[in-house]
Design a protein around this motif. Structure first.
Motif, PDB file in Angstrom:
ATOM      1  N   VAL A 107       0.824  -1.217   0.000  1.00  0.00           N
ATOM      2  CA  VAL A 107       0.000   0.000   0.000  1.00  0.00           C
ATOM      3  C   VAL A 107       0.852   1.258   0.000  1.00  0.00           C
ATOM      4  O   VAL A 107       0.351   2.344  -0.322  1.00  0.00           O
ATOM      5  N   SER A 108       2.126   1.124   0.363  1.00  0.00           N
ATOM      6  CA  SER A 108       3.027   2.277   0.307  1.00  0.00           C
ATOM      7  C   SER A 108       3.492   2.547  -1.116  1.00  0.00           C
ATOM      8  O   SER A 108       3.996   3.638  -1.417  1.00  0.00           O
ATOM      9  N   ASN A 109       3.342   1.568  -2.006  1.00  0.00           N
ATOM     10  CA  ASN A 109       3.839   1.698  -3.374  1.00  0.00           C
ATOM     11  C   ASN A 109       2.761   1.590  -4.438  1.00  0.00           C
ATOM     12  O   ASN A 109       3.031   1.860  -5.609  1.00  0.00           O
ATOM     13  N   LEU A 110       1.556   1.179  -4.055  1.00  0.00           N
ATOM     14  CA  LEU A 110       0.444   1.069  -5.005  1.00  0.00           C
ATOM     15  C   LEU A 110      -0.704   1.938  -4.541  1.00  0.00           C
ATOM     16  O   LEU A 110      -0.909   2.135  -3.339  1.00  0.00           O
ATOM     17  N   GLU A 111      -1.457   2.452  -5.494  1.00  0.00           N
ATOM     18  CA  GLU A 111      -2.672   3.183  -5.150  1.00  0.00           C
ATOM     19  C   GLU A 111      -3.649   2.239  -4.456  1.00  0.00           C
ATOM     20  O   GLU A 111      -3.665   1.033  -4.707  1.00  0.00           O
ATOM     21  N   ALA A 112      -4.480   2.796  -3.570  1.00  0.00           N
ATOM     22  CA  ALA A 112      -5.417   1.969  -2.807  1.00  0.00           C
ATOM     23  C   ALA A 112      -6.337   1.181  -3.729  1.00  0.00           C
ATOM     24  O   ALA A 112      -6.630   0.004  -3.475  1.00  0.00           O
ATOM     25  N   ALA A 113      -6.805   1.823  -4.801  1.00  0.00           N
ATOM     26  CA  ALA A 113      -7.698   1.135  -5.739  1.00  0.00           C
ATOM     27  C   ALA A 113      -6.983  -0.015  -6.423  1.00  0.00           C
ATOM     28  O   ALA A 113      -7.541  -1.104  -6.601  1.00  0.00           O
ATOM     29  N   GLU A 114      -5.727   0.206  -6.818  1.00  0.00           N
ATOM     30  CA  GLU A 114      -4.933  -0.846  -7.439  1.00  0.00           C
ATOM     31  C   GLU A 114      -4.745  -2.017  -6.479  1.00  0.00           C
ATOM     32  O   GLU A 114      -4.927  -3.181  -6.850  1.00  0.00           O
ATOM     33  N   PHE A 115      -4.333  -1.690  -5.257  1.00  0.00           N
ATOM     34  CA  PHE A 115      -4.100  -2.737  -4.268  1.00  0.00           C
ATOM     35  C   PHE A 115      -5.365  -3.539  -4.018  1.00  0.00           C
ATOM     36  O   PHE A 115      -5.320  -4.767  -3.941  1.00  0.00           O
ATOM     37  N   GLN A 116      -6.492  -2.851  -3.890  1.00  0.00           N
ATOM     38  CA  GLN A 116      -7.754  -3.533  -3.601  1.00  0.00           C
ATOM     39  C   GLN A 116      -8.099  -4.534  -4.694  1.00  0.00           C
ATOM     40  O   GLN A 116      -8.585  -5.639  -4.413  1.00  0.00           O
ATOM     41  N   VAL A 117      -7.825  -4.164  -5.947  1.00  0.00           N
ATOM     42  CA  VAL A 117      -8.107  -5.068  -7.064  1.00  0.00           C
ATOM     43  C   VAL A 117      -7.111  -6.221  -7.094  1.00  0.00           C
ATOM     44  O   VAL A 117      -7.489  -7.397  -7.179  1.00  0.00           O
ATOM     45  N   LEU A 118      -5.817  -5.891  -7.017  1.00  0.00           N
ATOM     46  CA  LEU A 118      -4.779  -6.913  -7.129  1.00  0.00           C
ATOM     47  C   LEU A 118      -4.812  -7.895  -5.955  1.00  0.00           C
ATOM     48  O   LEU A 118      -4.481  -9.070  -6.122  1.00  0.00           O
ATOM     49  N   TYR A 119      -5.237  -7.419  -4.791  1.00  0.00           N
ATOM     50  CA  TYR A 119      -5.241  -8.291  -3.613  1.00  0.00           C
ATOM     51  C   TYR A 119      -6.285  -9.395  -3.716  1.00  0.00           C
ATOM     52  O   TYR A 119      -6.238 -10.364  -2.959  1.00  0.00           O
ATOM     53  N   GLN A 120      -7.210  -9.266  -4.655  1.00  0.00           N
ATOM     54  CA  GLN A 120      -8.176 -10.343  -4.853  1.00  0.00           C
ATOM     55  C   GLN A 120      -7.517 -11.585  -5.452  1.00  0.00           C
ATOM     56  O   GLN A 120      -8.144 -12.652  -5.520  1.00  0.00           O
ATOM     57  N   LEU A 121      -6.256 -11.464  -5.860  1.00  0.00           N
ATOM     58  CA  LEU A 121      -5.514 -12.640  -6.324  1.00  0.00           C
ATOM     59  C   LEU A 121      -5.358 -13.681  -5.221  1.00  0.00           C
ATOM     60  O   LEU A 121      -5.018 -14.834  -5.489  1.00  0.00           O
ATOM     61  N   LYS A 122      -5.614 -13.280  -3.973  1.00  0.00           N
ATOM     62  CA  LYS A 122      -5.549 -14.251  -2.877  1.00  0.00           C
ATOM     63  C   LYS A 122      -6.616 -15.335  -3.060  1.00  0.00           C
ATOM     64  O   LYS A 122      -6.456 -16.458  -2.556  1.00  0.00           O
ATOM     65  N   ILE A 123      -7.694 -15.023  -3.763  1.00  0.00           N
ATOM     66  CA  ILE A 123      -8.695 -16.043  -4.073  1.00  0.00           C
ATOM     67  C   ILE A 123      -8.079 -17.112  -4.967  1.00  0.00           C
ATOM     68  O   ILE A 123      -8.290 -18.316  -4.770  1.00  0.00           O
ATOM     69  N   LEU A 124      -7.296 -16.670  -5.950  1.00  0.00           N
ATOM     70  CA  LEU A 124      -6.616 -17.597  -6.857  1.00  0.00           C
ATOM     71  C   LEU A 124      -5.614 -18.465  -6.110  1.00  0.00           C
ATOM     72  O   LEU A 124      -5.613 -19.698  -6.256  1.00  0.00           O
ATOM     73  N   THR A 125      -4.752 -17.846  -5.294  1.00  0.00           N
ATOM     74  CA  THR A 125      -3.720 -18.616  -4.586  1.00  0.00           C
ATOM     75  C   THR A 125      -4.339 -19.571  -3.568  1.00  0.00           C
ATOM     76  O   THR A 125      -3.880 -20.707  -3.423  1.00  0.00           O
TER      77      THR A 125
END
Length: 350
Positions: A107-125
């Motif tokens: 979150v220090s390096n990505l926009e909050a909106a970006e992080f929120q979207v990309l963090y859904q990859l936890k469903i995949l993993t």
């Protein structure tokens, strides 16, 4: 014949939707804001991880104290007599601690909106680890949703982003990407491992969180000393702490426990809907808080992710691989069974 929900049950479902949505969105937004907005002094994220791990453990100890009449005997039995059982939690505890630190990096390096979207990859993993470690079977729509999820996350990440200007340190898109990917992998592995441990005994979820906290808080202290030891010793443990930072710490510690107490009233569709709403809320809030510009590429990728989350959450004849967290435990068979308990022992798809 299926019974209609009572007015109270309907109200609880809507309350669950609100809690899940705001828990998912506000935590990320507040973490991002506390890291990028220019202030006189910036806190050390490793100290925040130590505090959140310790606070979560203390809350669970209080809950156990009210549940168990012979508190000290119960704790001795669970932690000392069954020490091998406690030792099993060292693995997910350390992985969760690493994940929590990586979230701050992301979150220090990505926009909050970006992080929120990309963090859904936890469903995949989590799904992949569930298939590999628990031998779970996914339906065809769920496999398709995972492919859509990956495609949507890739589209979001490949766009050109104009970084936030009023930040306290330089940002690296690729550092944030690596951090969020490793965080998702660690979340998936630790969640599935935690589910495996939960299935092996009838130990309460609150005791499991205490066991996690023992290892999590101690390793978090070691991590803090290794990374920020000299500056923490010089400036103090609470250097840079503001009301917002305290809110982030409390959200990290309490948020998952609150979700654990409401998620049994939310079915998979509702949880998927809450995730979708939290992504939208994060995007809208980022426009006003961080002057974030939403591009067509980001919007398309985000819509794919939202569709994938909904598709994956949609009921099927085969049980889905759910996303485990130390605060919410495991569905195992059905979260609805936990409605008969005052403090449910469930797993949410956070």
């Amino acid at each position: 014949m299926a019974q209609k929900d009572t007015p109270n049950a309907v109200n609880l479902k809507y309350m669950s939707l609100v809690v899940l949505t705001f828990q998912n969105a506000i935590l990320i937004l507040s973490m991002r804001y506390s890291r990028v907005v220019v202030v006189d002094s910036v806190y050390y994220t490793t100290t925040a991880v130590v505090l959140s791990e310790t606070l979560k453990m203390l809350i669970c100890l209080v809950i156990i104290r009210f549940q168990q009449q012979d508190f000290f005997h119960h704790m001795h039995e669970a932690l000392m007599v069954r020490w091998r059982d406690t030792l099993k939690l060292s693995v997910p505890a350390i992985v969760y601690m690493i994940q929590n630190n990586l979230q701050y990096v992301a979150v220090s390096n990505l926009e909050a909106a970006e992080f929120q979207v990309l963090y859904q990859l936890k469903i995949l993993t989590t799904a992949l680890f569930s298939v590999a470690m628990l031998k779970k079977k996914l339906s065809l729509p769920q496999w398709i949703s995972l492919l859509i999820l990956f495609a949507g996350a890739a589209i979001v990440q490949l766009q050109e982003i104009k970084p936030t200007t009023n930040v306290v340190h330089a940002q690296s898109k690729w550092v944030g990407l690596v951090a969020v990917i490793v965080s998702c992998v660690s979340s998936g592995f630790a969640g599935v491992y935690f589910e495996m441990v939960l299935k092996e005994s009838d130990t309460s979820i609150w005791m499991r969180n205490v066991q996690l906290g023992i290892f999590g808080s101690s390793t978090a202290v070691i991590s803090m000393l290794a990374k920020d030891g000299p500056v923490v010793m010089k400036n103090g443990f609470f250097y840079g702490y503001s009301p917002l930072v305290w809110m982030v710490v409390i959200q990290q510690a309490v948020g998952g426990l609150i979700v654990a107490m409401v998620v049994c009233y939310a079915d998979n569709i509702l949880k998927g809907f809450a995730t979708s709403l939290s992504i939208i809320l994060s995007c809208v809030a980022s426009i006003y808080l961080f002057h974030y510009s939403i591009t067509l590429q980001f919007a398309f990728g985000a819509l794919l992710v939202i569709a994938a989350v909904y598709l994956y959450s949609y009921p099927s004849s085969k049980p889905a691989a759910a996303v485990a967290s130390p605060a919410t435990g495991s569905l195992l068979n059905s979260a609805m069974k936990s409605r008969t308990h005052s403090l449910p022992n469930v797993l949410s798809k956070e």
